[in-house]
Design a protein around this motif. Structure first.
Motif, mmCIF file in Angstrom:
data_model
loop_
_atom_site.group_PDB
_atom_site.id
_atom_site.type_symbol
_atom_site.label_atom_id
_atom_site.label_comp_id
_atom_site.label_asym_id
_atom_site.label_seq_id
_atom_site.Cartn_x
_atom_site.Cartn_y
_atom_site.Cartn_z
ATOM 1 N N PHE A 59 6.225 -2.321 16.466
ATOM 2 C CA PHE A 59 5.990 -2.966 15.180
ATOM 3 C C PHE A 59 7.327 -3.229 14.504
ATOM 4 O O PHE A 59 8.153 -2.330 14.370
ATOM 5 N N HIS A 60 7.515 -4.458 14.056
ATOM 6 C CA HIS A 60 8.762 -4.866 13.435
ATOM 7 C C HIS A 60 8.522 -4.979 11.933
ATOM 8 O O HIS A 60 7.770 -5.835 11.473
ATOM 9 N N GLY A 61 9.118 -4.067 11.170
ATOM 10 C CA GLY A 61 8.894 -4.072 9.731
ATOM 11 C C GLY A 61 9.704 -2.997 9.045
ATOM 12 O O GLY A 61 10.789 -2.628 9.503
ATOM 13 N N TYR A 62 9.151 -2.463 7.949
ATOM 14 C CA TYR A 62 9.907 -1.568 7.073
ATOM 15 C C TYR A 62 9.127 -0.289 6.785
ATOM 16 O O TYR A 62 7.907 -0.296 6.637
ATOM 17 N N LYS A 63 9.878 0.817 6.688
ATOM 18 C CA LYS A 63 9.308 2.076 6.211
ATOM 19 C C LYS A 63 9.177 2.059 4.693
ATOM 20 O O LYS A 63 8.218 2.583 4.126
ATOM 21 N N GLU A 64 10.194 1.504 4.051
ATOM 22 C CA GLU A 64 10.253 1.562 2.584
ATOM 23 C C GLU A 64 10.989 0.327 2.058
ATOM 24 O O GLU A 64 11.997 -0.086 2.630
ATOM 25 N N ILE A 65 10.449 -0.249 0.993
ATOM 26 C CA ILE A 65 11.113 -1.341 0.287
ATOM 27 C C ILE A 65 11.084 -0.993 -1.196
ATOM 28 O O ILE A 65 10.059 -1.114 -1.864
ATOM 29 N N ALA A 66 12.206 -0.489 -1.702
ATOM 30 C CA ALA A 66 12.281 -0.130 -3.127
ATOM 31 C C ALA A 66 12.496 -1.401 -3.944
ATOM 32 O O ALA A 66 13.405 -2.194 -3.647
ATOM 33 N N VAL A 67 11.653 -1.604 -4.952
ATOM 34 C CA VAL A 67 11.756 -2.791 -5.793
ATOM 35 C C VAL A 67 11.693 -2.399 -7.264
ATOM 36 O O VAL A 67 11.231 -1.316 -7.626
ATOM 37 N N HIS A 93 2.854 -4.800 7.956
ATOM 38 C CA HIS A 93 4.233 -5.216 8.189
ATOM 39 C C HIS A 93 4.440 -6.706 7.935
ATOM 40 O O HIS A 93 5.550 -7.117 7.592
ATOM 41 N N SER A 94 3.404 -7.495 8.041
ATOM 42 C CA SER A 94 3.530 -8.903 7.663
ATOM 43 C C SER A 94 3.768 -9.037 6.167
ATOM 44 O O SER A 94 4.561 -9.883 5.725
ATOM 45 N N ILE A 95 3.093 -8.227 5.371
ATOM 46 C CA ILE A 95 3.285 -8.272 3.917
ATOM 47 C C ILE A 95 4.703 -7.844 3.560
ATOM 48 O O ILE A 95 5.393 -8.507 2.772
ATOM 49 N N GLY A 96 5.166 -6.735 4.143
ATOM 50 C CA GLY A 96 6.522 -6.275 3.859
ATOM 51 C C GLY A 96 7.572 -7.260 4.337
ATOM 52 O O GLY A 96 8.546 -7.550 3.622
ATOM 53 N N ASN A 97 7.384 -7.801 5.541
ATOM 54 C CA ASN A 97 8.325 -8.784 6.060
ATOM 55 C C ASN A 97 8.351 -10.031 5.185
ATOM 56 O O ASN A 97 9.419 -10.599 4.909
ATOM 57 N N GLY A 98 7.164 -10.477 4.761
ATOM 58 C CA GLY A 98 7.090 -11.671 3.922
ATOM 59 C C GLY A 98 7.818 -11.488 2.607
ATOM 60 O O GLY A 98 8.531 -12.390 2.139
ATOM 61 N N LEU A 99 7.670 -10.313 2.006
ATOM 62 C CA LEU A 99 8.351 -10.067 0.734
ATOM 63 C C LEU A 99 9.869 -10.141 0.897
ATOM 64 O O LEU A 99 10.555 -10.825 0.112
ATOM 65 N N THR A 100 10.419 -9.468 1.877
ATOM 66 C CA THR A 100 11.878 -9.467 2.033
ATOM 67 C C THR A 100 12.404 -10.862 2.359
ATOM 68 O O THR A 100 13.466 -11.260 1.861
ATOM 69 N N LEU A 101 11.677 -11.608 3.182
ATOM 70 C CA LEU A 101 12.118 -12.961 3.508
ATOM 71 C C LEU A 101 12.160 -13.845 2.265
ATOM 72 O O LEU A 101 13.089 -14.640 2.074
ATOM 73 N N LEU A 102 11.170 -13.712 1.401
ATOM 74 C CA LEU A 102 11.121 -14.552 0.204
ATOM 75 C C LEU A 102 12.120 -14.099 -0.857
ATOM 76 O O LEU A 102 12.706 -14.930 -1.556
ATOM 77 N N LEU A 103 12.334 -12.796 -0.985
ATOM 78 C CA LEU A 103 13.324 -12.327 -1.958
ATOM 79 C C LEU A 103 14.738 -12.746 -1.556
ATOM 80 O O LEU A 103 15.606 -12.918 -2.413
ATOM 81 N N ASP A 104 14.969 -12.919 -0.274
ATOM 82 C CA ASP A 104 16.275 -13.377 0.208
ATOM 83 C C ASP A 104 16.450 -14.886 0.057
ATOM 84 O O ASP A 104 17.549 -15.401 0.266
ATOM 85 N N ARG A 105 15.372 -15.595 -0.291
ATOM 86 C CA ARG A 105 15.393 -17.058 -0.345
ATOM 87 C C ARG A 105 14.774 -17.533 -1.664
ATOM 88 O O ARG A 105 13.589 -17.913 -1.688
ATOM 89 N N PRO A 106 15.540 -17.535 -2.745
ATOM 90 C CA PRO A 106 14.989 -17.869 -4.074
ATOM 91 C C PRO A 106 14.290 -19.224 -4.123
ATOM 92 O O PRO A 106 13.273 -19.365 -4.823
ATOM 93 N N GLU A 107 14.804 -20.235 -3.397
ATOM 94 C CA GLU A 107 14.177 -21.554 -3.442
ATOM 95 C C GLU A 107 12.795 -21.523 -2.796
ATOM 96 O O GLU A 107 11.844 -22.119 -3.314
#
Length: 413
Positions: A402-410, A261-275
């Motif tokens: 656990f705080h995270g995601y079931k699915e992240i479609a990319v 869930h850290s990996i999934g959370n990290g991806l969404t946080l960074l995709l939301d923040r291009p800089e």
């Protein structure tokens, strides 16, 4: 006099999905607040950084071990012992108090030393590359691909499997067992459903590790299981085969889901923040700081529970002997007294020590390994796929445990 609060909003569907507004309300109450045990089971909720650090280091506050659960029920055969998932958890190092806690933890901790974790880096990089190849294959031609199923779930399973000694061909099976087993601790009315699935998973994991221990005893390899069996045989570690089985299950689960869930959370946080994403790609040496902020901002494991062995208090909130305190690690990571502008994602914040892996005697054994996985995986992913983007809204877990995601479609191109 502090106001008695209720946890119904936190345990609601919206609270599980986004607990941070509730945490902000708690912080306005101070470091801890009283609860009504008749309503919420707990005597207090602890949410401030300073208060949580005190609780986690104070021997008066103890983990909810088997002996504690037994005395709660006052019957010859406590009902909780009929659930294999709970029995396995309560025999593991994660739910032991002194003196058994250190007896079991000491030999396990050697596997997660800084030297051992550093030695795993080439293997981690190899596993990341293999998962990125699969992501590229499945996402060819702009096809949406589930990031969680393709990389976030299998990568930590590969890594902890490498450390423990689970054969590579067996590792794909573990994610389907680990999550049901771990969810038995999720609070709320749906817990009965989680217990049924968790008991089945616990039975299958117990059978698997029992067989693997027998295999390694007959033919040792360079892995944790073989090292622990050698320590057991030489008398340098004191634990039974049954204790070894439950702790291998516990280690696999603990080393797996937090990283997932850290990996999934990290991806969404960074995709939301291009800089922020661009900075991490250009300056991978900043990866440790980014990982700490990801762990702080969206804490994967949100809470733990302690019980008071005698009458005590937390920052002025009374906790009677035998009662429980809900300890909100995720709230500590948003404490405005510890983190200025806590709701702002800021990897450059100074002294960014998070509570994500707890503190004190029960500090997470696999913290260094989990951090290393994230520090390597996120920059490698974003460099490999500079056009990586969300293909739709991610599906959240909607859990408090656990705080995270079931699915992240990319899409990758």
């Amino acid at each position: 006099m502090q106001t008695v609060i209720a946890l119904k909003d936190l345990f609601s569907a919206e609270g599980r999905r986004d607990p941070y507004p509730f945490y902000a309300d708690l912080h306005r109450q101070g470091q801890a607040a009283p609860l009504d045990p008749a309503v919420d089971r707990y005597a207090a909720v602890v949410h401030g950084w300073e208060a949580i650090e005190r609780v986690m280091r104070d021997p008066t506050f103890r983990i909810l071990d088997a002996a504690y659960l037994d005395q709660l029920e006052h019957r010859a055969e406590p009902l909780w012992r009929r659930h294999l998932s709970l029995w396995v958890l309560k025999q593991s190092v994660f739910f032991l108090n002194p003196p058994d806690h250190m007896r079991v933890r000491r030999p396990l901790a050697q596997a997660f030393s800084a030297r051992r974790v550093a030695q795993l880096e080439p293997a981690i990089v190899r596993h990341i590359d293999r998962r990125l190849d699969l992501l590229e294959e499945l996402g060819a031609g702009g096809r949406p691909v589930d990031f969680m199923a393709t990389l976030a779930y299998p990568l930590p399973s590969d890594v902890i499997g490498e450390l423990i000694g689970v054969p590579e061909e067996d590792r794909a099976w573990f994610p389907s067992q680990s999550e049901p087993f771990s969810l038995v601790l999720e609070p709320g009315p749906q817990n009965w459903r989680y217990l049924q699935a968790g008991n089945k998973a616990a039975a299958e994991l117990t059978a698997y590790f029992t067989d693997l221990i027998a295999t390694r005893r007959a033919a040792p390899q360079d892995d944790l299981i073989s090292a622990l069996l050698q320590a057991q045989a030489s008398g340098t570690a004191e634990f039974s085969d049954a204790e070894l089985v439950v702790n291998l299950i516990g280690l696999y689960n603990a080393g797996f889901l937090t990283s997932v869930h850290s990996i999934g959370n990290g991806l969404t946080l960074l995709l939301d923040r291009p800089e922020a994403r661009a900075e991490l790609v250009d300056r991978p040496e900043l990866s440790p700081a980014y990982v700490e902020e990801i762990l702080r901002f969206k804490t994967p494991l949100q809470f733990t529970v302690r019980w008071a062995s005698e009458d005590t208090e937390i920052m002025g909130v009374p906790v009677p002997a035998g009662s429980e305190a809900l300890v909100l690690l995720g709230a500590a990571n948003r404490d405005p007294l510890r983190f200025p502008e806590p709701d702002v994602f800021n990897p450059s914040r100074p002294n960014n020590q998070t509570m994500s892996f707890a503190v004190g005697p029960h500090y997470c054994l696999g913290a260094a390994l989990s951090r290393l996985e994230l520090q390597l995986a996120l920059p490698m992913l974003l460099r490999r796929f500079p056009k990586l983007a969300l293909a739709g809204p991610p599906r959240t877990l909607d859990l408090l445990t656990f705080h995270g995601y079931k699915e992240i479609a990319v899409t990758i191109s």
